[in-house]
Design a protein around this motif. Sequence first.
Motif, PDB file in Angstrom:
ATOM      1  N   ASN A  32       0.858  -1.171   0.000  1.00 51.73           N
ATOM      2  CA  ASN A  32       0.000   0.000   0.000  1.00 51.73           C
ATOM      3  C   ASN A  32       0.897   1.224   0.000  1.00 51.73           C
ATOM      4  OD1 ASN A  32      -1.682   2.233   1.083  1.00 51.73           O
ATOM      5  ND2 ASN A  32      -3.216   0.624   1.302  1.00 51.73           N
ATOM      6  N   PRO A  33       0.658   2.192  -0.865  1.00 49.16           N
ATOM      7  CA  PRO A  33       1.523   3.369  -0.923  1.00 49.16           C
ATOM      8  C   PRO A  33       1.461   4.240   0.324  1.00 49.16           C
ATOM      9  CG  PRO A  33      -0.401   3.708  -2.291  1.00 49.16           C
ATOM     10  CD  PRO A  33      -0.434   2.272  -1.835  1.00 49.16           C
ATOM     11  N   LEU A  34       0.502   3.977   1.196  1.00 51.48           N
ATOM     12  CA  LEU A  34       0.360   4.796   2.398  1.00 51.48           C
ATOM     13  C   LEU A  34       1.052   4.194   3.622  1.00 51.48           C
ATOM     14  CD1 LEU A  34      -3.377   5.862   2.022  1.00 51.48           C
ATOM     15  CD2 LEU A  34      -1.322   6.879   1.008  1.00 51.48           C
ATOM     16  N   LEU A  35       1.757   3.074   3.440  1.00 49.29           N
ATOM     17  CA  LEU A  35       2.488   2.480   4.560  1.00 49.29           C
ATOM     18  C   LEU A  35       3.551   3.442   5.072  1.00 49.29           C
ATOM     19  CD1 LEU A  35       2.997  -1.189   3.341  1.00 49.29           C
ATOM     20  CD2 LEU A  35       1.502  -0.404   5.170  1.00 49.29           C
ATOM     21  N   GLY A  36       3.851   3.344   6.348  1.00 45.68           N
ATOM     22  CA  GLY A  36       4.865   4.206   6.946  1.00 45.68           C
ATOM     23  C   GLY A  36       4.220   5.408   7.598  1.00 45.68           C
ATOM     24  N   PRO A  37       5.048   6.323   8.067  1.00 43.29           N
ATOM     25  CA  PRO A  37       4.510   7.523   8.732  1.00 43.29           C
ATOM     26  C   PRO A  37       3.622   8.326   7.786  1.00 43.29           C
ATOM     27  CG  PRO A  37       6.894   7.360   9.025  1.00 43.29           C
ATOM     28  CD  PRO A  37       6.501   6.315   8.036  1.00 43.29           C
ATOM     29  N   ASP A  39       2.078  11.701   6.320  1.00 42.08           N
ATOM     30  CA  ASP A  39       2.333  13.130   6.192  1.00 42.08           C
ATOM     31  C   ASP A  39       0.974  13.792   6.025  1.00 42.08           C
ATOM     32  OD1 ASP A  39       2.997  15.731   5.484  1.00 42.08           O
ATOM     33  OD2 ASP A  39       4.710  15.112   4.248  1.00 42.08           O
ATOM     34  N   ALA A  40       0.456  14.353   7.096  1.00 41.74           N
ATOM     35  CA  ALA A  40      -0.895  14.914   7.115  1.00 41.74           C
ATOM     36  C   ALA A  40      -1.081  16.030   6.094  1.00 41.74           C
ATOM     37  CB  ALA A  40      -1.240  15.403   8.512  1.00 41.74           C
ATOM     38  N   ARG A  41      -0.008  16.605   5.587  1.00 41.47           N
ATOM     39  CA  ARG A  41      -0.145  17.638   4.550  1.00 41.47           C
ATOM     40  C   ARG A  41      -0.800  17.073   3.289  1.00 41.47           C
ATOM     41  NH1 ARG A  41       5.726  19.431   3.489  1.00 41.47           N
ATOM     42  NH2 ARG A  41       5.906  17.178   3.682  1.00 41.47           N
ATOM     43  N   PHE A  42      -0.639  15.780   3.071  1.00 42.10           N
ATOM     44  CA  PHE A  42      -1.179  15.159   1.870  1.00 42.10           C
ATOM     45  C   PHE A  42      -2.557  14.549   2.083  1.00 42.10           C
ATOM     46  CE2 PHE A  42       3.440  14.994   1.175  1.00 42.10           C
ATOM     47  CZ  PHE A  42       3.486  15.760   0.015  1.00 42.10           C
ATOM     48  N   ARG A 114      -6.441   9.312  -3.863  1.00 48.15           N
ATOM     49  CA  ARG A 114      -7.571   9.463  -2.940  1.00 48.15           C
ATOM     50  C   ARG A 114      -7.099   9.964  -1.580  1.00 48.15           C
ATOM     51  NH1 ARG A 114     -11.214  11.228  -3.689  1.00 48.15           N
ATOM     52  NH2 ARG A 114     -12.468  10.198  -2.097  1.00 48.15           N
ATOM     53  N   HIS A 115      -5.923   9.546  -1.163  1.00 48.22           N
ATOM     54  CA  HIS A 115      -5.328  10.045   0.077  1.00 48.22           C
ATOM     55  C   HIS A 115      -5.191  11.556   0.022  1.00 48.22           C
ATOM     56  CE1 HIS A 115      -1.620  10.875   2.599  1.00 48.22           C
ATOM     57  NE2 HIS A 115      -2.420  10.281   3.470  1.00 48.22           N
ATOM     58  N   MET A 116      -4.892  12.084  -1.167  1.00 47.79           N
ATOM     59  CA  MET A 116      -4.717  13.528  -1.345  1.00 47.79           C
ATOM     60  C   MET A 116      -6.032  14.237  -1.664  1.00 47.79           C
ATOM     61  SD  MET A 116      -1.059  13.757  -3.309  1.00 47.79           S
ATOM     62  CE  MET A 116      -1.553  12.756  -4.696  1.00 47.79           C
ATOM     63  N   GLY A 117      -7.139  13.494  -1.697  1.00 49.63           N
ATOM     64  CA  GLY A 117      -8.439  14.104  -1.938  1.00 49.63           C
ATOM     65  C   GLY A 117      -8.791  14.276  -3.405  1.00 49.63           C
ATOM     66  N   ALA A 118      -8.009  13.711  -4.302  1.00 45.86           N
ATOM     67  CA  ALA A 118      -8.277  13.844  -5.735  1.00 45.86           C
ATOM     68  C   ALA A 118      -9.418  12.927  -6.151  1.00 45.86           C
ATOM     69  CB  ALA A 118      -7.023  13.506  -6.533  1.00 45.86           C
ATOM     70  N   ARG A 119     -10.207  13.383  -7.109  1.00 52.91           N
ATOM     71  CA  ARG A 119     -11.216  12.526  -7.737  1.00 52.91           C
ATOM     72  C   ARG A 119     -10.510  11.723  -8.821  1.00 52.91           C
ATOM     73  NH1 ARG A 119     -15.044  15.636 -10.580  1.00 52.91           N
ATOM     74  NH2 ARG A 119     -13.387  17.151 -10.760  1.00 52.91           N
ATOM     75  N   CYS A 120     -10.875  10.467  -8.969  1.00 54.32           N
ATOM     76  CA  CYS A 120     -10.172   9.585  -9.907  1.00 54.32           C
ATOM     77  C   CYS A 120     -11.130   8.927 -10.883  1.00 54.32           C
ATOM     78  CB  CYS A 120      -9.445   8.472  -9.144  1.00 54.32           C
ATOM     79  SG  CYS A 120      -8.190   9.061  -8.012  1.00 54.32           S
ATOM     80  N   VAL A 121     -10.608   8.688 -12.067  1.00 51.23           N
ATOM     81  CA  VAL A 121     -11.250   7.846 -13.065  1.00 51.23           C
ATOM     82  C   VAL A 121     -10.116   7.075 -13.722  1.00 51.23           C
ATOM     83  CG1 VAL A 121     -11.204   9.583 -14.915  1.00 51.23           C
ATOM     84  CG2 VAL A 121     -12.913   7.757 -14.972  1.00 51.23           C
TER      85      VAL A 121
END
Length: 165
Positions: A32-37, A39-42, A114-121
Amino acid sequence: VEAFRFQSGIPDGFVAGDLMLIEDHLNLSGDNPLLGPNDARFGPRFPDMSDAYSARLRELAVQVAGERGLTLRRGVYAGLLGPSYETPAEIRMLHALGADAVGMSTVPEVIALRHMGARCVALSCITNKGAGLSEGLLSHTEVQEVADRTRASFVGLLTRLVAGC
């Protein structure tokens, strides 16, 4: 928007050269690309993935495809780690899990976006039947030939889709 990826089609109705609108995914990569600490900025530690592929953007993709005279298959994309084609047993498992196509990308990118709040297609080009679903062995040369043959319509669809966003 997924640029251009090589996917193995799973269902009987899919053929090489079909374009598939991804409606949802199975992350079977073991990563998962979100593993690890975090960064709440993202974005938040645990982003909601219930609308990973924006319903509004999917509707737009179908509309644009129709305007261009293209048929979009719809389906669930299974993301695996790769970099090898799947075995026939893996294809049977993926089908049982509800996957319509399988590949080695898209899923981590969508999770990060999605972690950054982007809409995806996301769109995929079905370049071959999965292992064990056709005669003979899988060939990267054949996969590349299908991708090359489909490239113009795929790029045209993406270009118009991005312009409509």
